[in-house]
Design an enzyme around this catalytic site. Sequence first.
Site, PDB file in Angstrom:
ATOM      1  N   LYS A 109       8.441  26.824  59.786  1.00 46.81           N
ATOM      2  CA  LYS A 109       7.937  27.873  58.896  1.00 46.81           C
ATOM      3  C   LYS A 109       8.507  29.187  59.378  1.00 46.81           C
ATOM      4  CE  LYS A 109       4.975  28.045  55.392  1.00 46.81           C
ATOM      5  NZ  LYS A 109       4.569  26.970  54.477  1.00 46.81           N
TER       6      LYS A 109
HETATM    7  P1  NAD Z   1       1.887  33.408  46.057  1.00 50.93           P
HETATM    8  O1  NAD Z   1       2.404  34.571  46.758  1.00 50.93           O
HETATM    9  O2  NAD Z   1       2.604  32.926  44.851  1.00 50.93           O
HETATM   10  O3  NAD Z   1       0.358  33.641  45.645  1.00 50.93           O
HETATM   11  C1  NAD Z   1      -0.611  34.044  46.556  1.00 50.93           C
HETATM   12  C2  NAD Z   1      -1.866  34.411  45.795  1.00 50.93           C
HETATM   13  O4  NAD Z   1      -2.911  34.692  46.719  1.00 50.93           O
HETATM   14  C3  NAD Z   1      -1.703  35.661  44.913  1.00 50.93           C
HETATM   15  O5  NAD Z   1      -2.366  35.454  43.690  1.00 50.93           O
HETATM   16  C4  NAD Z   1      -2.427  36.745  45.733  1.00 50.93           C
HETATM   17  O6  NAD Z   1      -2.934  37.804  44.923  1.00 50.93           O
HETATM   18  C5  NAD Z   1      -3.539  35.923  46.335  1.00 50.93           C
HETATM   19  N1  NAD Z   1      -4.138  36.566  47.514  1.00 50.93           N
HETATM   20  C6  NAD Z   1      -3.518  37.115  48.563  1.00 50.93           C
HETATM   21  N2  NAD Z   1      -4.418  37.613  49.426  1.00 50.93           N
HETATM   22  C7  NAD Z   1      -5.629  37.348  48.906  1.00 50.93           C
HETATM   23  C8  NAD Z   1      -6.954  37.611  49.311  1.00 50.93           C
HETATM   24  N3  NAD Z   1      -7.193  38.258  50.449  1.00 50.93           N
HETATM   25  N4  NAD Z   1      -7.970  37.178  48.531  1.00 50.93           N
HETATM   26  C9  NAD Z   1      -7.730  36.538  47.369  1.00 50.93           C
HETATM   27  N5  NAD Z   1      -6.492  36.271  46.929  1.00 50.93           N
HETATM   28  C10 NAD Z   1      -5.468  36.666  47.677  1.00 50.93           C
HETATM   29  O7  NAD Z   1       1.785  32.240  47.157  1.00 50.93           O
HETATM   30  P2  NAD Z   1       1.743  30.666  46.929  1.00 50.93           P
HETATM   31  O8  NAD Z   1       3.121  30.146  47.074  1.00 50.93           O
HETATM   32  O9  NAD Z   1       0.959  30.349  45.712  1.00 50.93           O
HETATM   33  O10 NAD Z   1       0.955  30.197  48.243  1.00 50.93           O
HETATM   34  C11 NAD Z   1      -0.460  30.175  48.289  1.00 50.93           C
HETATM   35  C12 NAD Z   1      -0.901  29.245  49.391  1.00 50.93           C
HETATM   36  O11 NAD Z   1      -0.380  27.933  49.160  1.00 50.93           O
HETATM   37  C13 NAD Z   1      -0.424  29.613  50.804  1.00 50.93           C
HETATM   38  O12 NAD Z   1      -1.372  29.199  51.738  1.00 50.93           O
HETATM   39  C14 NAD Z   1       0.833  28.766  50.954  1.00 50.93           C
HETATM   40  O13 NAD Z   1       1.174  28.554  52.313  1.00 50.93           O
HETATM   41  C15 NAD Z   1       0.363  27.503  50.275  1.00 50.93           C
HETATM   42  N6  NAD Z   1       1.445  26.609  49.837  1.00 50.93           N
HETATM   43  C16 NAD Z   1       2.413  27.059  49.005  1.00 50.93           C
HETATM   44  C17 NAD Z   1       3.406  26.173  48.592  1.00 50.93           C
HETATM   45  C18 NAD Z   1       4.469  26.560  47.603  1.00 50.93           C
HETATM   46  O14 NAD Z   1       5.225  25.677  47.179  1.00 50.93           O
HETATM   47  N7  NAD Z   1       4.562  27.797  47.174  1.00 50.93           N
HETATM   48  C19 NAD Z   1       3.412  24.847  49.068  1.00 50.93           C
HETATM   49  C20 NAD Z   1       2.388  24.423  49.916  1.00 50.93           C
HETATM   50  C21 NAD Z   1       1.399  25.322  50.284  1.00 50.93           C
END
Ligand code: NAD
Length: 423
Positions: A109
């Site tokens: 990561k």
């Molecule tokens: P992203 O940046 O697209 O979205 C993140 C979201 O979280 C946004 O809507 C943001 O406003 C919200 N957010 C941030 N801080 C916040 C808070 N304090 N309270 C409430 N909402 C808050 O990111 P993503 O890719 O959707 O990733 C989200 C989670 O999923 C992370 O933990 C990431 O590691 C995990 N994840 C992502 C993927 C992927 O393919 N993108 C894969 C596996 C896991």
Amino acid sequence: MKETQQAASVYQNVCRQFDKAADLIDFDPEIRKILGKTQNEVIVNFPVIMDDGHIEILTGYRVQHNNVLGPYKGGLRYHPAVDIDEVRALATWMTWKSAIVNIPFGGAKGGIQVDPSKYSHSELQRITRRFTFALGCNIGPEFDIPAPDVNTNAQIMAWILDTYVSTQPPHSRQANVHIVTGKPVESGGSLGRDKATGQGVVYTIEQWANDRKFDLNGATYFVQGFGNVGSWTSILLKPYGAKLVAVEDICGAYEDPNGIDPDELNEYFKEKHTLDGFKNLKKIDHEKFLNTKADIFVPAALENQVTSETASLLNVRVVAEGANGPTDLDGDEILQQKKIDMIPDIICNAGGVIVSYFEWLQNKRSEFWDLEEVDRKLHRLIVGGYERVRAAAKEYKTDWRTAAYIVALARLEKVYKERGIFP
Ligand code: NAD
């Protein structure tokens, strides 16, 4: 995997989860030492020219936890809270995730400690390109393959791809497009990668519902985070007849007990860049949001959201962890006491890395799969992982998170025993 730090940390959570599972299966103490450490940690401080001509020095990370199953694999995050502790935790979770769903990847990561909302489009491009250049040969298409995570997306992957291949000898540039996954489709991305994590979350919720003989038609759910994972999960649950009743993002929490149309909300968000002002959404506070009475809660934002302080607020049947590490150990215990089911992150959100694997394979073979093929193969792999976790929970009479770790650790232990330690 004992940690001696005083303050609680995300990585400490991983270590404690690891120890719990390893103790239960009498894990080989020598292999425990190996998996209890990250293999490589790269920290780069690099200069970037801003639009007004001044220079900022930014700090980026890439942590490679383990590559015994295949090349290091994992996302890049742009967020002010990115630090070595968080990246270590996220890298370690990636190792477990790939092991559970049987794909030939290790865990890594990375990210930059930065608030991307403070930078222009062209500054973000220069930040990304300069970070890629600073990482140099610490990443590579057969060595360590980044992907999107919080605040990074297909556009950022395209810049990484372009920078990486531009620094390779001309004759090998085309052979390196699998340096990143989650690219735009026209630049070598896979159909279905954008929605893959949300799709995987929904496939695991569907399995859970089958197990519980629970009808998703008419079920209610609420989602924290409306980015890639949260919005796709919301959208893909709709065809089952489930109803989204509350949503929270970085700007605040909102509810509409009559139901929120996730497709319309997504369109609105894309245009206005806020959830505020959408149809009948009513703003609520964070505690009320967590206390929403519903069947399913999908945390899809950041770590440590369900804790000793907040877990008791939850009023649901199941927590499906779209985010990485949203629940800490105290949170887990409270959910167990409340008899709330848990689909843990390292299986629930594995759809992203599974389809990243498909993208990587398509690039290597110069193939282009249709969406039906991607979804069918994703379903098979994630359901396979889910079933292994369910079987381990039954066999060891343990909670699902520990069971998920057991599946991962058993596979890694077997491989280490077969291969031995060089020399
Ligand atoms: P992203 O940046 O697209 O979205 C993140 C979201 O979280 C946004 O809507 C943001 O406003 C919200 N957010 C941030 N801080 C916040 C808070 N304090 N309270 C409430 N909402 C808050 O990111 P993503 O890719 O959707 O990733 C989200 C989670 O999923 C992370 O933990 C990431 O590691 C995990 N994840 C992502 C993927 C992927 O393919 N993108 C894969 C596996 C896991």
